[in-house]
Design a protein around this motif. Structure first.
Motif, PDB file in Angstrom:
ATOM      1  N   ALA A  13      -4.872   5.447   1.806  1.00  0.00           N
ATOM      2  CA  ALA A  13      -4.047   4.784   0.797  1.00  0.00           C
ATOM      3  C   ALA A  13      -4.856   3.739   0.041  1.00  0.00           C
ATOM      4  N   ARG A  14      -5.690   3.005   0.758  1.00  0.00           N
ATOM      5  CA  ARG A  14      -6.528   1.987   0.120  1.00  0.00           C
ATOM      6  C   ARG A  14      -7.495   2.619  -0.871  1.00  0.00           C
ATOM      7  N   LEU A  16       0.810  -1.213   0.000  1.00  0.00           N
ATOM      8  CA  LEU A  16       0.000   0.000   0.000  1.00  0.00           C
ATOM      9  C   LEU A  16       0.844   1.265   0.000  1.00  0.00           C
ATOM     10  N   GLU A  36      -4.702   7.037   7.560  1.00  0.00           N
ATOM     11  CA  GLU A  36      -3.717   6.938   6.476  1.00  0.00           C
ATOM     12  C   GLU A  36      -3.854   5.617   5.729  1.00  0.00           C
ATOM     13  N   ILE A  67       2.758   2.493   2.625  1.00  0.00           N
ATOM     14  CA  ILE A  67       2.650   3.215   3.892  1.00  0.00           C
ATOM     15  C   ILE A  67       3.621   2.607   4.893  1.00  0.00           C
ATOM     16  N   HIS A 106      -4.936  -4.359   2.506  1.00  0.00           N
ATOM     17  CA  HIS A 106      -5.699  -3.538   3.464  1.00  0.00           C
ATOM     18  C   HIS A 106      -6.301  -4.397   4.565  1.00  0.00           C
TER      19      HIS A 106
END
Length: 216
Positions: A47-48, A33, A43, A35, A69
């Motif tokens: 991002a997802r 992702l 966050e 991150i 996720h």
């Protein structure tokens, strides 16, 4: 008059290729992702959503994003149920605290030659205190350690007043802290009638070495 109009219509063949998620095969869900492991839930969700919207036309990409996720969310859930101490995070938070920053600002690193010189002196004092204990305790070595501390601080700071204040202050604090550690925290290590005084003096030498070498 007859007019023959031969109209032929050929539809355009629009070939559309959906974008493929470049990290589709990355195993680490955080890296997939994009991150960090310290990312907040907002966050993670952001991002997802961003990646899902960007690669919505490619089902394997969407599945890979959703899978990463879900793994992260489940991992966060288990961490909340059975929290683990993140040592790196705790150390980073401690180093960023105002108290630690204030303490660190009072110290500086001198040259390697100076560090070796001070370490040699206090090592010799520690060895003499342990190898040749007397009935009165390591009184002479302790006195020499105080003189050495004042001398080394003056050698670095070039100030007699600061050398005297720092030297006596460091000596008193080091001796009190060494006594407290020996009485309340550290179990007896050396044997003999003067083991408490000898061990306390050794702890004091270590603290005096730090003060005489690094104190700003």
């Amino acid at each position: 008059m007859s007019l023959g109009i031969n109209q032929s219509y050929t539809p355009l063949n629009c070939s559309y290729t959906a974008a493929i998620f470049p990290r589709i095969n990355v195993r680490d869900p955080y890296k997939r992702l994009g991150i960090s492991k310290e990312a907040s839930e907002e966050e993670i969700q952001g991002a997802r959503n961003f990646l899902i919207q960007k690669y919505a036309g490619h089902k394997p990409s969407v599945d890979a994003i959703e899978s990463a996720h879900d793994k992260i969310i489940m991992q966060k859930f288990h961490e909340r149920r059975s929290p683990k101490i993140n040592i790196k995070k705790k150390v980073r938070e401690m180093n960023q605290s105002r108290v630690v920053q204030a303490v660190r600002s009072r110290f500086q690193t001198p040259s390697t030659k100076f560090i070796v010189k001070t370490a040699f002196v206090f090592l010799v004092l520690g060895a003499l205190s342990m190898l040749f204990p007397t009935e009165d305790g390591p009184t002479l070595q302790v006195a020499i350690s105080l003189i050495a501390t004042i001398y080394f601080i003056h050698d670095r700071l070039k100030s007699k007043l600061r050398a005297l204040l720092y030297g006596f202050g460091a000596f008193i604090v080091s001796w009190l802290l060494g006594t407290f550690l020996m009485v309340s925290v550290i179990p007896p290590v050396l044997k003999g009638p003067r083991s408490l005084e000898v061990t306390t003096s050794v702890i004091t030498y270590v603290l005096l070495w730090v003060s005489s070498t690094y104190l700003k």
